[in-house]
Design a protein around this motif. Structure first.
Motif, PDB file in Angstrom:
ATOM      1  N   ARG A   1      -8.816   0.082   4.121  1.00 53.67           N
ATOM      2  CA  ARG A   1      -8.116   1.196   3.455  1.00 53.67           C
ATOM      3  C   ARG A   1      -8.708   1.595   2.109  1.00 53.67           C
ATOM      4  NH1 ARG A   1      -2.802  -2.604   2.518  1.00 53.67           N
ATOM      5  NH2 ARG A   1      -3.477  -3.610   0.594  1.00 53.67           N
ATOM      6  N   ASP A   2      -9.429   0.703   1.467  1.00 48.41           N
ATOM      7  CA  ASP A   2      -9.907   1.006   0.114  1.00 48.41           C
ATOM      8  C   ASP A   2     -11.366   1.457   0.103  1.00 48.41           C
ATOM      9  OD1 ASP A   2     -10.846  -1.364   0.956  1.00 48.41           O
ATOM     10  OD2 ASP A   2     -10.125  -2.563  -0.737  1.00 48.41           O
TER      11      ASP A   2
ATOM     12  N   TRP B   1       0.842  -1.217   0.000  1.00 44.07           N
ATOM     13  CA  TRP B   1       0.000   0.000   0.000  1.00 44.07           C
ATOM     14  C   TRP B   1       0.868   1.255   0.000  1.00 44.07           C
ATOM     15  CZ3 TRP B   1      -4.829   0.454  -1.285  1.00 44.07           C
ATOM     16  CH2 TRP B   1      -5.541   1.606  -0.970  1.00 44.07           C
TER      17      TRP B   1
ATOM     18  N   HIS C   1      -3.124   6.913   0.645  1.00 42.24           N
ATOM     19  CA  HIS C   1      -1.897   6.296   1.147  1.00 42.24           C
ATOM     20  C   HIS C   1      -1.138   7.170   2.139  1.00 42.24           C
ATOM     21  CE1 HIS C   1      -2.885   4.688  -2.820  1.00 42.24           C
ATOM     22  NE2 HIS C   1      -2.378   3.548  -2.391  1.00 42.24           N
TER      23      HIS C   1
ATOM     24  N   HIS D   1      -0.625   0.463   9.954  1.00 44.11           N
ATOM     25  CA  HIS D   1      -1.693  -0.066   9.099  1.00 44.11           C
ATOM     26  C   HIS D   1      -2.844  -0.586   9.957  1.00 44.11           C
ATOM     27  CE1 HIS D   1      -3.726  -2.704   6.202  1.00 44.11           C
ATOM     28  NE2 HIS D   1      -3.182  -1.934   5.265  1.00 44.11           N
TER      29      HIS D   1
END
Lengths: 819, 124
Positions: A704-705, A609, A623, A694
């Motif tokens: 995260r997406d 990532w 990011h 993370h």
């Protein structure tokens, strides 16, 4: 029975009348607040400036015409300099009266008179540092009839003319919420304001970080973590090198605690936070010579990064006195002049130097509990004693302090005894008229000469460009010359005058450059001097920030046809030298862990990532948040030795020192003290930081997406009202930029407070904006109207008419009035 | 009706000259003493009209009253409509309270013989 009940209810209702006029401890007087004609609602009726207004100011030499442009900027056309300043005081008070007073009260340690005991710690800090006493003494010493006194009086004339003419409905909203009334402006308030600016910009104690670290890891390690010279050399004063230099060195391992250092560290117990240290107040400025600009004209850009508040710290104004003054820029409410701005001949702006201009001395006193004398060169000297009384809302005494001063400055008490302080900000080193004087300069050389004699503190990297094409920078201020061998970051023995300062640096040794061969000058709070060229102590590495300077200079070196548009674009450039150095460090550690079979799926996923990031701080990027969280984790895991018993870190080395340490894969600093029997190496710690970052982001913002990691959300900044009232503030402001970038607006509300670009030539062209608006009235459209454009990095064209013949949106005619 | 009009006039005039509390109390006393019948509700209505009318004029003039109301409410930790409600209730309660007490002492009240229905309701 019913009548009795109704009578009781009526009596209760009448008690509202009492609250209505007097208020209670928690409720402001209701009548003045709710009164629709003269109360808080009147703020709505006064949201816009009247198209045509008149006003009177005593002592005015002649009529003054003030014309407001469509951005709410007053263009003041006066016959004399003093009249221009009177009018400036008037228009600033008209738009920002509450800010004027709250700032003056904060600076003079008188907030308790409004807020009661809750403000006592703030007031005590100001007074114990000696700031109000110093400002008062300087005011007192101004010669009657002198120019400085006349200018301060003129400004006060203007402010007080507005206050004296206030109708009830003109009183700003905040006064009603606090249940207080405006106080007349004293000329000394300006000096209080300057002193507070000095505190904001130059109250750094190198002794504190160093002592705190030494108390845990010993002096040798503390020297290495908080060194005099940093490992990244990209100085303000060009050193002839076409690229930055990296002087990495091996850091000694943590050692045994140094006895006695802890007490000093406790003098100002400042919590360093959970991440990297970042100078609270940073700024950028740069100027480009005609040889490197597309139009062949000198260009200047500046953006001081300060506390962003509503109303803003800055107020935009234009002063015109034919044949004397024609200056446009921003003033600080309370300052009689334009602090940062431009004329037809030149433009100037500042960044903070971060110089160490404050030293501490351990004093020997006659009585540890109630000292009256201190020892100097074998003799007892009397302390100057000053009793400070703090008043509450109704004039009652709510606190008393006895302040003690040696010949160096105010004393404070710590567990180790009494310590005195010498600090340039407390000394009369700033000319009150310096900002008017530089507005009359006709060249960059003039500007530097005027500043050299009129400005001593807080030391600033002063950048100037003129229409002849000259560009220059000089770190101007008083820098102490310490005795041979004295270390400015270590507390000195106060019993000997041999440890006192020997004077100040001579002007020719100040960091500076005039039309350097490289064709540009720039500063972004980095160390100003190359230690190989000037080894004298200027400040500690941790007080400087190399990252923005690295990126800025890379941009400047890479463009030989700079335009104003380029300069504006750079002010919010999303690139980051810090990311350029640290992202490869994270990815390298993950790759080596993979090669050695030590990687986990979590590490691979986090590294992938991060690898997908282009290292630009864009609002829509998903990011950046991972990198920033990883940097916080890495800082915490690396410097665990500086967090006693797993608590908060007492001091945090600069990020450049962290980069230095990354060059050593097996340094003892990498070991995590919480894991007994295991000795971690660099790659293990760096990888663990990435995985932990993370995981923590996933817990906090979801997968995260799915948009939760968007930088515009995670890294949003805010601009809070001066009283921290959320309803009067703007929060969740998504920006392009972040830590270490040229646009480092933070979640804490620090950031670019006045962006300005000026092109100098036969005609001057300028652009600017700040995060707020000209009006201090929260009901006004002009309260925060500039924020949307500031957020996107868009600057407004600044209008600098020479005469009154332009289309004004509002007009104010000022004439002389009776006293 | 006369009591109402006098109440509006006293409150508006008193507020105009910067004496809001006094004008509310004064209107209550005058209306309560001179027109004791339903004095409390009469002068409460007058207060609402006097102060609320100013807000309506502001809105009609395009002043940002609604936005300010939201900000004021937020500043006090209340919903945006709360300042508007307070601006109407506060003068009404204050003036009505004064009116109620004044009408109790009013000689006109003693001279007035209300109809049976009104007497039963106690709302004199």
């Amino acid at each position: 029975m019913r009548n009795v009940l109704l009578t009781v209810v009526a009596l209760a209702g009448l008690s509202l009348g009492w609250i209505g006029t007097r208020g209670t401890a928690s409720i402001p007087p209701l009548s003045p607040l709710l009164d629709p004609l003269n109360g808080a609602w009147a703020a709505a009726a006064r949201a816009d400036l009247p198209a045509d207004a008149v006003g009177g100011i005593p002592n005015l030499d002649g009529p003054v015409d003030v014309r407001y442009d469509r951005r709410g900027v007053p263009h003041i056309f006066a016959g004399t300099e003093a009249d221009a300043i009177r009018a400036l005081g008037f228009v600033v008070a008209r738009d920002r009266l509450f800010q004027l007073e709250v700032q003056a009260r904060a600076a003079s340690g008188r907030l308790t008179e409004w807020a009661g005991a809750v403000a006592l710690p703030t007031d005590r800090q100001m007074r114990r540092l000696g700031l109000p006493a110093s400002a008062a003494a300087i005011t007192e010493a101004l010669p009657a009839g002198g120019r400085a006194r006349a200018i301060l009086d003129a400004y006060a004339d203007g402010v007080n003319a507005w206050i004296d003419g206030l109708r009830p409905g003109d009183v700003p909203l905040e006064y009603r919420l606090l249940g207080v009334s405006p106080e007349r402006w004293s000329p000394g308030n300006t000096l209080h304001l300057f002193a507070r600016m000095g505190w904001t910009l130059a109250f750094g104690s190198a002794e504190r970080s160093y002592s705190a670290a030494a108390s845990l890891v010993g002096e040798a390690a503390a020297e290495a973590l908080f060194p005099k010279d940093g490992p990244i050399v990209e100085p303000i004063q060009p050193n002839g090198s076409p690229a930055p230099r990296f002087d990495f060195r091996t850091l000694p391992p943590p050692g045994a605690p140094a006895p006695g250092a802890r007490g000093l560290a406790a003098l100002w117990p400042v919590a360093p936070g959970d991440g990297e240290p970042s100078p609270s107040f940073a700024s950028n400025n740069w100027a480009v010579a005609p040889s490197r600009t597309a139009a062949g004209r000198a260009l200047l850009a500046g953006d001081p990064h300060l506390d962003m508040t509503l109303p803003s710290l800055w107020y935009e104004a234009h002063l015109v006195v034919p044949g004397v003054l024609d200056v446009y820029g921003v003033t600080i409410p309370g300052a009689p002049g334009i602090v940062i701005g431009f004329t037809r001949d030149l433009a100037w702006t500042f960044t903070n130097t971060g110089a160490d201009v404050l030293d501490l001395y351990r004093e020997t006193v006659d009585d540890a509990n109630d000292p009256r004398q201190y020892r100097l060169d074998g003799a007892w000297r009397p302390l100057r004693i000053q009793v400070e009384r703090y008043r509450g809302k109704h004039g009652e005494e709510i606190g008393v302090d006895t302040l003690r001063f040696t010949h160096r400055g105010p004393m404070s008490r710590s567990a180790d005894g009494w310590t005195s302080m010498r600090w340039t900000v407390l000394e009369p080193v700033l000319s009150q008229t310096v900002f008017l004087d530089v507005a009359r300069a006709t060249s960059a050389r003039d500007f530097l000469d005027i500043m050299a004699t009129g400005f001593g503190a807080p030391a600033q990297n002063m950048l100037v460009a003129d229409r002849q094409g000259s560009i220059a920078i000089r770190s101007t201020g008083h820098y102490p010359i310490r005795p041979e061998g004295a270390r400015g970051w270590v507390i000195q023995d106060g019993s000997s005058s041999a440890n006192d300062w020997r004077g100040f640096w001579p002007l020719d040794q100040y960091p500076q450059a005039f039309n350097p061969a490289q064709g540009f000058v720039a500063s972004a709070n980095q160390a100003p001097l190359d230690p190989r060229q000037q080894p004298r102590y200027f400040g500690r590495e941790s007080d400087f920030d190399p990252w923005r300077a690295l990126h800025l200079n890379a941009l400047l070196r890479g463009d030989t046809a700079v335009t104003p548009e380029t300069m504006m674009r750079w002010q919010t450039d999303p690139g980051s030298a810090r990311a350029d150095w640290f992202v490869p460090a994270f990815l390298g550690a993950a790759a080596r862990m993979r090669q050695q079979g030590r990687a986990t799926p979590g590490l691979d996923s986090a590294a992938a990532w991060l690898a997908a990031w282009d290292r630009r701080y864009l609002p829509d990027d998903d990011h950046v948040a991972l990198f920033e969280a990883a940097m916080r984790q890495l800082t915490a895991r690396t410097w665990d030795e500086l967090a006693p018993d797993g608590g908060a870190r007492v001091a945090t080395p600069g990020t450049a020192i962290l980069l230095n340490l990354l060059q050593d894969s097996s340094s003892a600093w990498w070991d995590d003290r919480r894991t007994a029997g295991v000795v971690e190496d660099r790659d293990a710690v760096v990888s663990a930081a990435l995985v932990a970052a993370h995981d923590s982001l996933t817990r906090r913002f979801g997968p995260r997406d799915q948009g939760g990691w968007r930088w515009g959300r995670v890294g949003a900044t805010r601009v809070m009202h001066l009283l921290d009232i959320p309803a009067f503030s703007e929060t969740g402001i998504s920006i392009q930029g972040g830590p270490g970038t040229l646009n480092p607006a933070s979640a804490g509300g620090h950031g670019p407070s006045w962006r300005m670009v000026v092109e100098l030539g036969d005609t001057v062209r300028a652009w600017g904006t700040y995060p707020g608006g000209q009006s201090g009235n929260p009901a006004s459209d002009r309260y925060a109207d500039r924020l949307p454009r500031w957020r996107t990095g868009t600057l407004d064209t600044l209008l600098a008419p020479r005469d009154t013949g332009f289309a004004a949106t509002a007009r104010l005619r000022l004439t002389r009035s009776a006293k | 009706m006369r009591g109402f009009l006098v109440g509006v006039a006293i409150i508006a005039g008193g507020t105009w000259i910067g004496a809001p509390t006094l004008s509310l109390l004064g209107a209550g006393v005058v209306v309560g003493a001179a027109w004791p019948r339903r004095a409390a509700r009469t002068v409460a209505a007058a207060a609402v009209v006097a102060w609320g009318g100013v807000l309506i004029v502001y809105v009609l003039r395009g002043y940002p009253v609604l936005a300010l109301g939201r900000k004021l409410g937020g500043a006090m930790g209340l919903p945006g409509w709360a300042p508007f409600l307070a601006t109407l209730l506060y003068p009404a309660v204050l003036a009505a309270s004064a009116a109620w007490l004044a009408q109790l002492a009013s000689p006109r009240r003693r001279a007035y013989d209300p109809p049976a229905g009104e007497r039963a309701s106690g709302l004199t």
